[in-house]
Design a protein around this motif. Structure first.
Motif, PDB file in Angstrom:
ATOM      1  N   THR A 164      -8.376   5.266 -52.136  1.00  0.00           N
ATOM      2  CA  THR A 164      -7.716   4.995 -50.864  1.00  0.00           C
ATOM      3  C   THR A 164      -6.230   5.316 -50.985  1.00  0.00           C
ATOM      4  OG1 THR A 164      -7.237   2.676 -51.409  1.00  0.00           O
ATOM      5  CG2 THR A 164      -9.347   3.167 -50.337  1.00  0.00           C
ATOM      6  N   TYR A 165      -5.654   5.760 -49.887  1.00  0.00           N
ATOM      7  CA  TYR A 165      -4.242   6.149 -49.865  1.00  0.00           C
ATOM      8  C   TYR A 165      -3.336   4.952 -50.174  1.00  0.00           C
ATOM      9  CZ  TYR A 165      -0.030   8.531 -48.174  1.00  0.00           C
ATOM     10  OH  TYR A 165       1.214   9.114 -48.083  1.00  0.00           O
ATOM     11  N   SER A 208      -9.623  14.426 -47.694  1.00  0.00           N
ATOM     12  CA  SER A 208      -8.709  13.450 -48.278  1.00  0.00           C
ATOM     13  C   SER A 208      -7.278  13.815 -47.903  1.00  0.00           C
ATOM     14  CB  SER A 208      -8.914  13.419 -49.799  1.00  0.00           C
ATOM     15  OG  SER A 208      -8.124  12.422 -50.402  1.00  0.00           O
TER      16      SER A 208
END
Length: 256
Positions: free
Chosen positions: A22-23, A225
């Motif tokens: 996850t970012y 992504s």
């Protein structure tokens, strides 16, 4: 896109790794341990009106000792910088984060951004502040300069890798894309994967950097992504290869 990069796709492990991260956690919470006393002492010795802070294990702000700086702290007006010139303060926080990052290729080095040849009535940090102000105002990197073969902003003694960290922190655009970090370990992974470019990041021109950004964007699209996660995989993968070479053990993120 450069003709050599057409069809240059990310390996499956890069795609899988990026999809499962996850970012917020793997980019914004990416932390480095910074020796605040060392940095603040050098800032004072060089007559900068800047004080850097960090975070303890509970996320509370601390002003001395060894502390954590998160990538999310690298932003203009953040709470870890007390500075007369916010942009210059952020530049030094970026330098501290990058040099304290255990997976990135950087030594702890204090950037001497002074102009030693100014007139007696001009402060020696005036030029670097003006250059930073232009970068903050324009929010874009200069175009490739055919006369100098460069095109980077005028940030003396900062270097290309740190310039890219600072540019990312300012949300600066390059060739229509957000600037991304340029690390020697990450570029080395790209070269190992077959990227046909010069491997030395210190010699990257703006034109070569634009090509690098195109590759990150292409790989991020293939993995559904973000370019920041692709760049982190590239850096971590080189670190993993070093661990594997030294210990003989399989390390993550792996290609095998």
């Amino acid at each position: 896109m450069h003709m050599f990069d057409k069809g240059f796709e990310p390996p499956e492990d890069c795609v899988s790794w990026c999809k499962s991260r996850t970012y917020d956690l793997h980019v914004l919470d990416d932390g480095a341990i910074v020796d605040l006393d060392w940095w603040n002492r050098h800032l004072e010795d060089d007559e900068h009106e800047i004080r850097l802070s960090g975070r303890d294990h509970d996320g509370r702000i601390v002003t001395g000792g060894r502390a954590t700086v998160l990538r999310n702290d690298l932003r203009l007006g953040g709470e870890l910088v007390d500075a007369e010139h916010a942009g210059l303060g952020l530049l030094f926080l970026c330098a501290a984060w990058r040099s304290g990052h255990t997976r990135r290729r950087a030594a702890r080095r204090f950037p001497d951004v002074s102009n030693r040849f100014v007139a007696p009535n001009v402060h020696r940090h005036t030029a670097i502040k003006a250059s930073i102000d232009r970068l903050v105002r324009d929010r874009r990197l200069p175009d490739y300069d055919h006369t100098t073969g460069s095109g980077w902003p005028e940030l003396p003694n900062v270097g290309v890798p740190l310039t890219t960290v600072f540019s990312w922190a300012l949300d600066v655009k390059a060739n229509g894309m957000r600037a991304q970090l340029l690390d020697q370990h990450g570029v080395s992974t790209l070269i190992h994967q077959g990227w046909l470019e010069d491997p030395s990041v210190s010699g990257f021109t703006r034109r070569r950097y634009d090509r690098y950004l195109d590759v990150l964007q292409q790989w991020a699209g293939a993995a559904d992504s973000e370019p920041e996660l692709v760049e982190r995989w590239l850096v971590d993968r080189w670190r993993a290869r070093l661990v594997e070479a030294r210990s003989g053990a399989l390390a993550e993120p792996t290609l095998f």
